[in-house]
Design an enzyme around this catalytic site. Structure first.
Site, mmCIF file in Angstrom:
data_model
loop_
_atom_site.group_PDB
_atom_site.id
_atom_site.type_symbol
_atom_site.label_atom_id
_atom_site.label_comp_id
_atom_site.label_asym_id
_atom_site.label_seq_id
_atom_site.Cartn_x
_atom_site.Cartn_y
_atom_site.Cartn_z
ATOM 1 N N HIS A 162 0.832 -1.209 0.000
ATOM 2 C CA HIS A 162 0.000 0.000 0.000
ATOM 3 C C HIS A 162 0.867 1.260 0.000
ATOM 4 O O HIS A 162 0.467 2.305 0.493
ATOM 5 C CB HIS A 162 -0.940 0.041 1.211
ATOM 6 C CG HIS A 162 -1.725 -1.214 1.403
ATOM 7 N ND1 HIS A 162 -2.954 -1.440 0.835
ATOM 8 C CD2 HIS A 162 -1.427 -2.357 2.087
ATOM 9 C CE1 HIS A 162 -3.386 -2.636 1.176
ATOM 10 N NE2 HIS A 162 -2.480 -3.229 1.917
ATOM 11 N N SER A 283 17.895 20.252 -16.319
ATOM 12 C CA SER A 283 16.953 21.315 -16.630
ATOM 13 C C SER A 283 17.745 22.609 -16.707
ATOM 14 O O SER A 283 18.557 22.902 -15.832
ATOM 15 C CB SER A 283 15.895 21.400 -15.526
ATOM 16 O OG SER A 283 15.313 22.692 -15.511
ATOM 17 N N LYS A 289 18.153 19.856 -10.728
ATOM 18 C CA LYS A 289 17.372 18.670 -11.103
ATOM 19 C C LYS A 289 18.158 17.704 -11.972
ATOM 20 O O LYS A 289 18.911 18.107 -12.843
ATOM 21 C CB LYS A 289 16.101 19.100 -11.862
ATOM 22 C CG LYS A 289 15.062 19.737 -10.947
ATOM 23 C CD LYS A 289 13.806 20.084 -11.715
ATOM 24 C CE LYS A 289 12.940 18.873 -11.909
ATOM 25 N NZ LYS A 289 12.023 19.021 -13.020
ATOM 26 N N GLU A 296 11.231 7.284 -17.377
ATOM 27 C CA GLU A 296 9.901 7.801 -17.730
ATOM 28 C C GLU A 296 9.502 7.341 -19.131
ATOM 29 O O GLU A 296 8.337 7.021 -19.395
ATOM 30 C CB GLU A 296 9.888 9.330 -17.654
ATOM 31 C CG GLU A 296 9.960 9.841 -16.224
ATOM 32 C CD GLU A 296 10.241 11.340 -16.144
ATOM 33 O OE1 GLU A 296 9.702 11.982 -15.253
ATOM 34 O OE2 GLU A 296 11.001 11.865 -16.964
#
Ligand code: ARG
Length: 338
Positions: A162, A283, A289, A296
Site C-alpha cells: 500500500h 533542466s 534537477k 519515464e
C-alpha cells in the site's frame, strides 16, 4: 502496371484504380517477411516434389530462383526492383519475380497453396525468429538484476505494501524479484514458441484435393514442425500473433513497474538510489534537477504496446471463421509492439 498472377483470367481487378491498389497493399509492412516467405516456399516446393507434383528439375529451378531472389533482396533491401505496390504484398512480389526469372516452373510453386496459409506461416516463422531474440534479451535483463542483487545483497531497506513501510528486506531481494519477472517473461515466449503450429497445406481455408504431405512440408520448416490440426483455424486465427503481443505487453508492464519504482527511489524524498548522469537529463532553468527521463520513457512506451494488443483483439473479434482481409492488419501491430 504488373499484372497480379491470379488476375490474368479477369479483365481487371483492384489494379484498375491506383487508390484501390494502394489501399489493399501491405508491402510497406510485410516486406520484412521475405526470408520467411522464401523459406516457406522452398519447403512447399520440396513437398510438391516429394509427392510427385513437381519434377526434380522444376524443384531445382524454383529453389535456385528463390535463393537468387533472397540474395538480391539481402543486398538491395527496399530498392529491390521486384517491390511493386500493385502486386500488394511480399508474397506476390516474390512469386512474380520468380516467374519473371524462371518462367513456367515459377507458376507451379503456387500449386496447392494460397496466400492465406502462406502469410500464416510467414508470421509464425517471424515470431519464432523474434522469440529467439527476445529470449536473449529477457535473459540478459534478468542476469543484470541478479548481478545487482549480488552487489546489494546486504543493504537493508524497507519493503512497501500500500506504499506504506512493511517488512525490512535486503535490497538484493527486490533486485531478485525483478530478475524473476523477466525470467518468467522469457519463459512465456519460450512456451509460445513451443505451441507454434504449421499451416502449410491448409490452403485458403479447407486444404486441397491434391495429395499434399503436410507432415513433410512442416518437417522442412525450422522449429515449426507440428502441423495445425484445423485448416480453418490455421488460416482464420491470429492466436500466435496475439500471444506474442500479450507476451510483449507483459514485458512492457514489468518494465514500467520497475521504472516507476526507481523513479520514486531516485527522488530527493526517498534518495534510495542515484541514477547515473548518463541516464538522466538536466533542466536549464533548475540546475539542481536530474530528471529520470529514460525510466519515464520506458514507462511511457508501454501504452503503445498495450495498444497493439487491444488493436489485435479488436481486429479479430468480429470476424467469421475463415480468412478475412482484416487479418492483414495484424502485422503492423505486432511489429510495432516488438
Ligand atoms: N497480404 C495478405 C495478408 O497479409 C495476404 C492474404 C491475402 N489473401 C486473400 N485471400 N486475399 O493477409
Amino acid at each position: 502496371m504488373s499484372q497480379k498472377p491470379w488476375e490474368h483470367a479477369k479483365s481487371s481487378g483492384s489494379e484498375a484504380d491506383p487508390v484501390a491498389t494502394r489501399f489493399v497493399a501491405s508491402l510497406d509492412v510485410d516486406q520484412r517477411l521475405y526470408p520467411h516467405d522464401i523459406a516457406g516456399s522452398i519447403a512447399h516446393a520440396t513437398m510438391l516434389h516429394h509427392v510427385g507434383l513437381l519434377t526434380v528439375n522444376e524443384l531445382d529451378t524454383i529453389t535456385t530462383g528463390l535463393n537468387a531472389i533472397k540474395s538480391e533482396i539481402d543486398e538491395q533491401g527496399e530498392s529491390w526492383p521486384g517491390w511493386k505496390v500493385e502486386l500488394e504484398d511480399v508474397h506476390m512480389c516474390i512469386e512474380a519475380a520468380l516467374i519473371e526469372k524462371i518462367g513456367e516452373p515459377g507458376r507451379r510453386l503456387h500449386t496447392g497453396r494460397s496466400r492465406n496459409d502462406q502469410v500464416a506461416l510467414d508470421m509464425k516463422l517471424w515470431i519464432d525468429q523474434s522469440i529467439a531474440v527476445l529470449l536473449k534479451k529477457t535473459e540478459s535483463l534478468a542476469a543484470a538484476f541478479a548481478e545487482l542483487a549480488d552487489r546489494c545483497g546486504e543493504v537493508i531497506m524497507p519493503s512497501y505494501t500500500h506504499m506504506q513501510r512493511a517488512q525490512p528486506i535486503v535490497a538484493g531481494g527486490e533486485a531478485l524479484a525483478w530478475a524473476s519477472c523477466f525470467n518468467r517473461c522469457g519463459k512465456r515466449f519460450w512456451q509460445l514458441d513451443d505451441r507454434l503450429e504449421n499451416p502449410l497445406g491448409c490452403g485458403a481455408i479447407a486444404g486441397s484435393s491434391l495429395p499434399l504431405d503436410r507432415q513433410f512440408s512442416a518437417s522442412m520448416c525450422d522449429d515449426i514442425n507440428a502441423i495445425a490440426p484445423s485448416s480453418m483455424i490455421a488460416t482464420a486465427s491470429r492466436d500466435a500473433t496475439l500471444d506474442m503481443a500479450y507476451g510483449l505487453s507483459m514485458v512492457s508492464m514489468w518494465l514500467s513497474r520497475w521504472a516507476e519504482q526507481w523513479i520514486i527511489y531516485n527522488s530527493t524524498e526517498f534518495s534510495f538510489i542515484t541514477l547515473g548522469d548518463a541516464y538522466t537529463t538536466g533542466s536549464s532553468m533548475m540546475p539542481q534537477k536530474r530528471n529520470p527521463d529514460m525510466l519515464e520513457l520506458i514507462r511511457g512506451k508501454t501504452g503503445q504496446v498495450y495498444g497493439s494488443l487491444v488493436a489485435l483483439l479488436t481486429m479479430c473479434k468480429g470476424l467469421t471463421i475463415g480468412y478475412n482481409r482484416d487479418l492483414q492488419e495484424d502485422k503492423r501491430h505486432l511489429f510495432s509492439a516488438y
